[in-house]
Write an enzyme that holds these catalytic residues in place. Structure first.
Site, short mmCIF file in Angstrom:
data_model
loop_
_atom_site.label_atom_id
_atom_site.label_comp_id
_atom_site.label_asym_id
_atom_site.label_seq_id
_atom_site.Cartn_x
_atom_site.Cartn_y
_atom_site.Cartn_z
N SER A 13 -2.12 6.27 0.02
CA SER A 13 -2.17 7.74 0.62
C SER A 13 -1.50 7.78 0.00
O SER A 13 -0.24 7.38 -1.31
CB SER A 13 -1.20 7.09 2.69
OG SER A 13 -0.65 6.15 2.20
N ASP A 244 2.51 -6.52 1.46
CA ASP A 244 1.56 -5.80 -0.02
C ASP A 244 1.93 -6.54 -0.84
O ASP A 244 1.19 -7.18 -1.75
CB ASP A 244 1.30 -4.20 0.16
CG ASP A 244 1.27 -3.37 1.30
OD1 ASP A 244 -0.19 -4.06 1.95
OD2 ASP A 244 1.34 -2.46 1.02
#
Length: 296
Positions: A13, A244
């Site tokens: 994104s 992440d």
């Protein structure tokens, strides 16, 4: 060092990031301090983090046929991530994440866009690639049926699968049985296993379930006792992407054949370094930076 091959199946994104002194209440307007656009998405973040840490990374995802999609692809390539399996779609815009940084933490609204087209069929097109990988890493900003199919496919191919169940949603028991590693944070774990104590669920999934607890570290059950691998204290600038980084580092270390405790310690150090700079990917450390800190 063995350079592991890792496939990351997931979202990409453009992150639209606003920094403010505080979050607005419902119906309230506050003045922000800055605005940035930076590439993100849990899948792309994990791919970039793993590449910086020394893995040979193959991203499997979708972007829109738009300027954000072009920028996302160019960024992945700059970071050394293989993008053969990242195809643009013309009928959806690239995914976006709308992030407010305030009071030392973040609030995020994700619009999935093209990420909804990371379908089971699309993943199966990369079957040959998955078969040659040391580990596959997946998250949940893509359709639920894709996660289910990936778990089945990795089990069939005998390739370890690390599922980072974020954002949290119900996961079929069969998927939990098929994955090799499951890495919720404490809030996600509480949603996944509602009504159960953390100790009880850890004992159900020894050496498989790893619950991240922020500054407290990572908790798991090693078949004999509950173990906490402590975090490394740092001054946080931006916590976006810390999870992440943790998952990418854990996947990289496991792919290299490191033992569990050592892999978790490596992941904790990488995650700690990642919060010391702005942006989900901006603070993600290199292999040399992590090893320098671990060797102090």
């Amino acid at each position: 060092m063995n350079k592991p091959k890792i496939a990351v199946i997931g979202s990409s994104s453009m992150d639209l990031v606003v920094t403010s002194n505080r979050r607005p209440l419902a119906g309230e307007t506050v003045l922000g301090e800055s605005f940035e656009t930076v590439p993100g998405g849990k899948g792309a973040n994990q791919a970039v983090a793993a590449a910086r840490l020394g893995a040979d990374v193959y991203m499997i995802g979708r972007v829109g046929d738009d300027p954000y999609g072009t920028e996302i692809l160019e960024n992945l390539k700059r970071e050394g991530v293989h993008t053969d399996h990242v195809e643009p779609v013309t009928h959806a815009k690239s995914g976006t994440a709308h992030i407010i940084l305030a009071e030392g933490d973040n609030s995020i609204v994700v619009v999935k866009g093209a990420n909804d087209y990371v379908t089971p069929d699309y993943v199966n097109q990369a079957r040959a690639r998955l078969a040659e990988c040391d580990l596959v890493l997946i998250q949940q900003e893509i359709p639920e049926e894709t996660v289910i199919e990936t778990a089945r496919l990795c089990k069939e191919l005998d390739v370890p699968l690390l599922l980072n169940p974020a954002p949290a949603r119900e996961i079929p028991e069969a998927v939990i049985e098929q994955v090799s590693y499951l890495t919720p944070n404490e809030h996600e774990a509480a949603q996944l296993f509602e009504g159960e104590t953390l100790s009880a669920i850890l004992k159900r999934f020894p050496n498989k379930l790893f619950i991240t607890e922020g500054k407290a570290g990572v908790r798991f059950f090693n078949n004999q006792e509950e173990v906490v691998v402590p975090s490394f204290p740092v001054e946080a600038v931006d916590t976006t992407g810390a999870g992440d980084t943790f998952n990418a580092a854990f996947a990289t270390a496991i792919g290299e054949g490191k033992l569990l405790f050592e892999s978790l310690r490596f992941a904790n150090q990488a995650a700690a370094l990642s919060v010391t700079a702005f942006g989900a990917q901006g603070g993600m450390p290199t292999r040399a930076e992590v090893e320098k800190e671990l060797n102090k």
